[in-house]
Structure formats: structure tokens, C-alpha cells
Scaffold this active site. Structure first.
Site, PDB file in Angstrom:
ATOM      1  NE  ARG A 254      37.956  35.323  42.257  1.00  0.00           N
ATOM      2  CZ  ARG A 254      37.997  34.898  41.258  1.00  0.00           C
ATOM      3  NH1 ARG A 254      39.638  34.218  41.870  1.00  0.00           N
ATOM      4  NH2 ARG A 254      37.743  34.539  40.255  1.00  0.00           N
ATOM      5  CG  HIS A 285      36.370  35.802  36.488  1.00  0.00           C
ATOM      6  ND1 HIS A 285      36.087  37.379  36.255  1.00  0.00           N
ATOM      7  CD2 HIS A 285      36.215  34.609  37.298  1.00  0.00           C
ATOM      8  CE1 HIS A 285      36.049  37.486  37.968  1.00  0.00           C
ATOM      9  NE2 HIS A 285      35.984  36.171  38.129  1.00  0.00           N
TER      10      HIS A 285
END
Length: 320
Positions: A254, A285
Site C-alpha cells: 500500500r 483517507h
């Protein structure tokens, strides 16, 4: 199951959690941390009406056996709860910074190259049983992690209906931050997932919309634990090491996705700062600051940044 929030601050904690969950937060860790503090206060500060500093200091002494990061996490949840209480009672003590040991991070994420991911996929295809669905499952998962930047938990939770191959979109539901998002797929990713879907049907039969997309040879859903251990085992076999001499982690894929994506912004002549919100949304996010943690100075990224700087110098006659 133990009944929680039976202590001196129990009712206030329940109201606090209810309020924030109504705004979309999950607060699972907060629920555990607050209940633990409530139990402590019930034993050592029975009858207390206001949150005071001695309560917090005494509670922290019971946590000295935990990692500093865990201690910091507990006090952070308690601080947020105290701020909530402060609105109703100015006498409430809000835990200050520095009560827990400093949290230091010594490990730097490992940035994989495309060649290394190809090698990892090749290794996954050798998993046993050789003629089962297993090698295809893990090879496809590795490829999806690489091209999407998804968390491993998000991948194994995908259902059949979440993988919309006609539209080329993944529906990621109830993520780490309690939000859902859509992740677009590249043509090559659609092709790889379509091929896996065909093999999946051949191996375990056609499944309903709510069935897990990634399954083992028996058709049972892949779990985060087993998948993580399997992939970590494949990584260890490669002999790769971080700058600190440690084995790379699965989650580093990631980090690699975010770093390589930023490098692609440079190569395309785009403004990385302007596109960070896009990358943050793609990764799921809530804030850009969370995304910046995933950006690391790989050689490719530094090379692209350096080339852009030289082009800037050339256009401006040597002036910065």
C-alpha cells in the site's frame, strides 16, 4: 459478553459514543479504552463526580506493560472524551501531552518495484494444492493490492456484488474510517479479476451477490489473518530486506502504491500537491495528513523530482 459502561462515567461515555457514531465514526478502539478506564475509576475512585488528573495518572500506571504506541492511543481516546465532558463541566481535567512515553518509529516501509511484485505473483502461482483455486486466489490478491492500494482487510471483505467488472469499479464498504468508497479499475485489473471470477466459478460454482469474491479451495471466504500470513510467507521466501534489515510487510504494498502514484504525477508533469486530495480519496483517507504518511522518497520519486527541478532551472535561466 461483558456488559460495558457500568461504572462512574459509564452513562456519559455511552452518550459520547452515540453522538460520534451518529456522525459516522466507528470508535471500536475508543469503546474498549473508555470502558477500561471506567472500570478502573469504579474500583479506585468510586463516587467520583468529575474527571480529575489523579484518576488519569493512576490509570496510566496500570498500562506501563503496554507498548508506548498503545499507551498513547489509550490516552488519546481519553483526551477526546474529556474534551466532551469539559463542555458541561469546566472543572474536568483534560490530559495534557507528554503523559505517555514518546512513540518512536524505527521501521521504514519497504517500497516494492513492479519487478518484485511480478516475482511475488509468480511465487504465489506455485502454492499448493497446485491444481486448486488457491494459487490463483493469492496471485490475484497480490495483483489487486498492487494496482489499487487497498488494505488487505478491504480486499478479503469484497463480495461478488462489490466487484462490478462491467463498470470497472470496486465498491469498498465500511472501511477503517467507517466510510465507503468506489475504486476504479484499470483494463488490465478488470481482465485479471474476470479471469479469476471464471476460475472461481469452475472451482466452487456460481455464487450469490453477497458471497465473498476471494475464496479458498473449499469455497470458504479468505480471512485477513490467513491471507496475511500466506502473503508474508511468500515475501520472506524472496529474501528481501528493509534498510533496517527486517522483512518487508504486506502492508508495504500500500505504501508502494502511494509512492509510485506520486512519482507518476511527476512524470506526467502534474502538480503533486494539487492531486494529493485525489490520492487521499482513492486510499480511503479522511485527511491528506493520513496520506502523507504513505509517501516515501523512493529512487524513482527522487529521480522524477530531480528532473523536474532541472527543467525548472533551465526554463528560468538558473534562478530557483
Amino acid at each position: 459478553m461483558k456488559r460495558r459502561f457500568r461504572g462512574v462515567f459509564g452513562k456519559a461515555m455511552q452518550r459520547y459514543l452515540t453522538l460520534h457514531r451518529s456522525l459516522g465514526a466507528l470508535l471500536k478502539n475508543a469503546e474498549y479504552a473508555l470502558d477500561e478506564f471506567d472500570r478502573y475509576c469504579t474500583i479506585h475512585h468510586r463516587g467520583a463526580a468529575t474527571l480529575r488528573r489523579p484518576m488519569v495518572v493512576g490509570y496510566l500506571k496500570t498500562l506501563i506493560h503496554l507498548h508506548p504506541a498503545t499507551q498513547s492511543d489509550r490516552i488519546t481516546h481519553l483526551r477526546q472524551f474529556a474534551r466532551y465532558l469539559f463542555q458541561f463541566d469546566p472543572a474536568v481535567y483534560i490530559p495534557e501531552r507528554g503523559l505517555t512515553p514518546p512513540v518512536t518509529t524505527t521501521r521504514q516501509p519497504y517500497i516494492y518495484s513492479e519487478a518484485q511484485i511480478r516475482q511475488l505473483i509468480k511465487q504465489a502461482r506455485t502454492l499448493r494444492p497446485a491444481r486448486s483455486l488457491v494459487p490463483h486466489t493469492y496471485a490475484t490478491i497480490i495483483g489487486l493490492l498492487w494496482v489499487s492500494g487497498l488494505r488487505i482487510g478491504e480486499v478479503v471483505r469484497l463480495t461478488v456484488e462489490d466487484v462490478d467488472l462491467r463498470a470497472g469499479i470496486l465498491h469498498i464498504r465500511q472501511t477503517k474510517f467507517g466510510k465507503s468508497r468506489l475504486v476504479p479499475l484499470s483494463p488490465s485489473a478488470i481482465q485479471a479479476l474476470s479471469l479469476y471470477q471464471e476460475r472461481r466459478i469452475q472451482a466452487v460454482g456460481k455464487a450469490g451477490a453477497q458471497a465473498p469474491f476471494f475464496v479458498n479451495r473449499d469455497g470458504d471466504p479468505c480471512t485477513k489473518s490467513t491471507t496475511g500470513k500466506t502473503l508474508q510467507g511468500l515475501i520472506r521466501k524472496q529474501g528481501w530486506r528493509t534498510a533496517q534489515g527486517q522483512f518487508p510487510h504486506v502492508h508495504d504494498i500500500r505504501h508502494s502504491f502511494a509512492t509510485h502514484t506520486l512519482a507518476s504525477f511527476y512524470r506526467a508533469g502534474k502538480d503533486p500537491g494539487a492531486l494529493l486530495p485525489v490520492l487521499a480519496t482513492f486510499l480511503g483517507h479522511s485527511h491528506i495528513a493520513n496520506t502523507q504518511v504513505y509517501l516515501h522518497p523512493s529512487l524513482a520519486l527522487l529521480r522524477e523530482a530531480g528532473q523536474r527541478w532541472h527543467r525548472h532551472i533551465g526554463r528560468n535561466g538558473g534562478a530557483p
